[in-house]
Design a protein around this motif. Structure first.
Motif, PDB file in Angstrom:
ATOM      1  N   SER A 232       0.825  -1.220   0.000  1.00 38.03           N
ATOM      2  CA  SER A 232       0.000   0.000   0.000  1.00 38.03           C
ATOM      3  C   SER A 232       0.851   1.259   0.000  1.00 38.03           C
ATOM      4  O   SER A 232       0.388   2.333  -0.396  1.00 38.03           O
ATOM      5  CB  SER A 232      -0.932   0.004   1.215  1.00 38.03           C
ATOM      6  OG  SER A 232      -1.822  -1.093   1.163  1.00 38.03           O
ATOM      7  N   PRO A 236       1.984   5.266  -6.585  1.00 39.89           N
ATOM      8  CA  PRO A 236       0.693   5.102  -7.283  1.00 39.89           C
ATOM      9  C   PRO A 236       0.899   4.810  -8.768  1.00 39.89           C
ATOM     10  O   PRO A 236       1.881   5.234  -9.370  1.00 39.89           O
ATOM     11  CB  PRO A 236      -0.002   6.446  -7.071  1.00 39.89           C
ATOM     12  CG  PRO A 236       1.094   7.411  -6.784  1.00 39.89           C
ATOM     13  CD  PRO A 236       2.175   6.639  -6.091  1.00 39.89           C
ATOM     14  N   GLN A 238      -1.480   4.420 -12.480  1.00 37.10           N
ATOM     15  CA  GLN A 238      -2.778   4.521 -13.153  1.00 37.10           C
ATOM     16  C   GLN A 238      -2.919   3.382 -14.159  1.00 37.10           C
ATOM     17  O   GLN A 238      -2.139   3.251 -15.092  1.00 37.10           O
ATOM     18  CB  GLN A 238      -2.937   5.865 -13.864  1.00 37.10           C
ATOM     19  CG  GLN A 238      -4.347   6.073 -14.420  1.00 37.10           C
ATOM     20  CD  GLN A 238      -4.536   7.471 -14.977  1.00 37.10           C
ATOM     21  OE1 GLN A 238      -3.710   7.929 -15.752  1.00 37.10           O
ATOM     22  NE2 GLN A 238      -5.602   8.144 -14.596  1.00 37.10           N
ATOM     23  N   LEU A 244      -8.067   3.666 -13.421  1.00 38.02           N
ATOM     24  CA  LEU A 244      -8.050   3.497 -11.964  1.00 38.02           C
ATOM     25  C   LEU A 244      -6.633   3.682 -11.434  1.00 38.02           C
ATOM     26  O   LEU A 244      -5.677   3.180 -12.020  1.00 38.02           O
ATOM     27  CB  LEU A 244      -8.570   2.104 -11.599  1.00 38.02           C
ATOM     28  CG  LEU A 244      -8.547   1.718 -10.127  1.00 38.02           C
ATOM     29  CD1 LEU A 244      -9.553   2.546  -9.341  1.00 38.02           C
ATOM     30  CD2 LEU A 244      -8.841   0.226  -9.958  1.00 38.02           C
ATOM     31  N   THR A 245      -6.495   4.418 -10.338  1.00 41.34           N
ATOM     32  CA  THR A 245      -5.194   4.629  -9.715  1.00 41.34           C
ATOM     33  C   THR A 245      -5.096   3.808  -8.434  1.00 41.34           C
ATOM     34  O   THR A 245      -5.972   3.881  -7.577  1.00 41.34           O
ATOM     35  CB  THR A 245      -4.957   6.116  -9.395  1.00 41.34           C
ATOM     36  OG1 THR A 245      -5.029   6.872 -10.614  1.00 41.34           O
ATOM     37  CG2 THR A 245      -3.588   6.323  -8.759  1.00 41.34           C
ATOM     38  N   LEU A 246      -4.011   3.021  -8.310  1.00 39.19           N
ATOM     39  CA  LEU A 246      -3.775   2.221  -7.116  1.00 39.19           C
ATOM     40  C   LEU A 246      -2.275   2.008  -6.950  1.00 39.19           C
ATOM     41  O   LEU A 246      -1.508   2.228  -7.902  1.00 39.19           O
ATOM     42  CB  LEU A 246      -4.495   0.876  -7.209  1.00 39.19           C
ATOM     43  CG  LEU A 246      -3.958  -0.194  -8.168  1.00 39.19           C
ATOM     44  CD1 LEU A 246      -4.561  -1.559  -7.815  1.00 39.19           C
ATOM     45  CD2 LEU A 246      -4.241   0.135  -9.611  1.00 39.19           C
ATOM     46  N   TRP A 250       0.105  -3.449  -5.775  1.00 36.16           N
ATOM     47  CA  TRP A 250      -1.212  -4.090  -5.813  1.00 36.16           C
ATOM     48  C   TRP A 250      -1.617  -4.388  -7.260  1.00 36.16           C
ATOM     49  O   TRP A 250      -2.287  -5.387  -7.530  1.00 36.16           O
ATOM     50  CB  TRP A 250      -2.266  -3.223  -5.130  1.00 36.16           C
ATOM     51  CG  TRP A 250      -2.177  -3.240  -3.640  1.00 36.16           C
ATOM     52  CD1 TRP A 250      -1.828  -2.223  -2.811  1.00 36.16           C
ATOM     53  CD2 TRP A 250      -2.441  -4.365  -2.780  1.00 36.16           C
ATOM     54  NE1 TRP A 250      -1.854  -2.618  -1.500  1.00 36.16           N
ATOM     55  CE2 TRP A 250      -2.228  -3.930  -1.447  1.00 36.16           C
ATOM     56  CE3 TRP A 250      -2.826  -5.685  -3.000  1.00 36.16           C
ATOM     57  CZ2 TRP A 250      -2.385  -4.783  -0.349  1.00 36.16           C
ATOM     58  CZ3 TRP A 250      -2.989  -6.531  -1.915  1.00 36.16           C
ATOM     59  CH2 TRP A 250      -2.774  -6.079  -0.613  1.00 36.16           C
ATOM     60  N   PHE A 251      -1.209  -3.529  -8.180  1.00 38.37           N
ATOM     61  CA  PHE A 251      -1.479  -3.789  -9.602  1.00 38.37           C
ATOM     62  C   PHE A 251      -0.722  -5.029 -10.060  1.00 38.37           C
ATOM     63  O   PHE A 251      -1.294  -5.916 -10.718  1.00 38.37           O
ATOM     64  CB  PHE A 251      -1.074  -2.583 -10.447  1.00 38.37           C
ATOM     65  CG  PHE A 251      -1.114  -2.850 -11.926  1.00 38.37           C
ATOM     66  CD1 PHE A 251      -2.323  -2.987 -12.599  1.00 38.37           C
ATOM     67  CD2 PHE A 251       0.063  -2.991 -12.650  1.00 38.37           C
ATOM     68  CE1 PHE A 251      -2.357  -3.258 -13.963  1.00 38.37           C
ATOM     69  CE2 PHE A 251       0.039  -3.256 -14.011  1.00 38.37           C
ATOM     70  CZ  PHE A 251      -1.175  -3.390 -14.671  1.00 38.37           C
ATOM     71  N   SER A 254      -2.405  -8.074  -8.608  1.00 37.97           N
ATOM     72  CA  SER A 254      -3.676  -8.373  -9.284  1.00 37.97           C
ATOM     73  C   SER A 254      -3.441  -9.070 -10.615  1.00 37.97           C
ATOM     74  O   SER A 254      -4.107 -10.067 -10.938  1.00 37.97           O
ATOM     75  CB  SER A 254      -4.464  -7.077  -9.522  1.00 37.97           C
ATOM     76  OG  SER A 254      -4.730  -6.426  -8.307  1.00 37.97           O
TER      77      SER A 254
END
Length: 341
Positions: A232, A236, A238, A244-246, A250-251, A254
């Protein structure tokens, strides 16, 4: 992270293997991006993969728990114990100075493990060509492992005390991969015998193999939560198309989970249609696609000896499939058609 039968099966599996290979390549890229940034992230990766597949199976296969399993739960519990152990040990090996190329090459040795256990447990017998091909695969893996051992030793030679510690951790990593290799082969044989007795239920097996081990991750909760915090805190990112921005970790996670789902679903489908040795063969070829991805994309060190070992493994795998037995008739048919024209 078993396999071979008749020529018709080999032709069918080759097509499937190419599709699995494409997903395996992208899967290993995201896994290595995760492992390079956080080398100890194996547990959170394994947990995310299991959770995603379990939730998907609970909705679409188990019908929210209303559908009873065809294969008795007690057999799934045995399979799950093996599957959970193999997944955790394989991912944890990355924490023990095991480079990603060696990780993939070593796991490609599942052919010999599957054959050896097939001879011991199922009393199977194979042709001389099959034994020769497995010997080639074994020699190739030995060469790559030996060269990687020398790299580990040379990289840590500046400090003798630290170097010995690094090398001992590497040996522990090799031992972990060996254990996972044998356990995975045993699991493949166990699956083969179950499907012969109860029929083919690949989606059901996929669900229970990922849902039943979830409580086991409670033992790893502190490590998983620690890495969730670290993920986390990453920069960041996109996501293209959807905007979506994360956090980028985590991207990566996923994408690794999604590609792993595609790969593992294909493997479980194969286990219902082929022998354990055939499945191993297809997955071995799939891992070579991953290996090339890892070397070219991340520029991992790969010496001429590594290439020699890789060639042995690849040639041994092709020998095992006896591809010429299926290519011969195809070429003859093609020539006949060409003459008519």
């Amino acid at each position: 992270m078993s396999y071979v039968q008749a020529v018709a099966h080999v032709a069918l599996n080759a097509c499937r293997g190419q599709a699995l290979g494409a997903n395996e390549g992208s899967n290993v890229v995201f896994l290595e991006l995760l492992a390079r940034k956080h080398p100890g992230c194996g547990n959170i990766v394994t947990f995310a993969q299991f959770l995603f597949i379990a939730v998907e199976g609970f909705i679409f296969e188990a019908n929210f728990g209303r559908k009873r399993p065809t294969i008795p739960i007690r057999y799934y519990l045995i399979m799950v114990a093996m599957f959970f152990t193999v997944s955790v040990v394989n991912n944890y090996a990355l924490n023990l100075n095991i480079a990603m190329p060696l990780h993939m090459i070593f796991r490609s040795g599942s052919l010999i493990a599957s054959m050896a256990l097939g001879i011991i447990i199922l009393k199977k017998r194979y042709s001389t060509l099959k034994y020769a091909s497995i010997a080639l695969v074994s020699v190739g893996i030995f060469i790559c492992t030996l060269m990687s051992a020398k790299q580990v030793a040379s990289e840590s030679s500046s400090n003798e005390e630290d170097g010995l510690q690094v090398f001992l951790w590497w040996l522990l990593g090799v031992a972990a991969l060996t254990f996972a290799l044998l356990m995975s082969a045993r699991m493949g044989i166990f699956q083969e015998t179950l499907y012969k007795e109860f029929g083919k239920h690949s989606k059901e097996a996929l669900f229970y193999n990922h849902a039943l081990p979830l409580p086991g991750f409670l033992l790893l909760a502190s490590d998983i939560s620690r890495h969730a915090v670290l993920f986390s805190q990453s920069e960041p990112f996109q996501v293209p198309v959807i905007g979506l921005t994360l956090p980028i970790m985590w991207f990566y996670l996923s994408m690794n989970v999604i590609t792993q789902y595609v790969c593992i679903r294909g493997v479980f489908r194969l286990t219902t249609e082929c022998t354990s040795l055939t499945v191993t063969l297809v997955v071995t070829l799939r891992k070579f696609v991953s290996l090339i991805f890892s070397i070219l994309y991340f520029r991992n060190p790969f010496t001429p000896w590594h290439w020699a070992g890789t060639t042995f493994v690849f040639v041994g795998t092709l020998m095992y499939t006896e591809v010429w037995t299926s290519l011969g008739p195809l070429l003859a048919r093609w020539r006949k058609g060409a003459k008519k024209e």
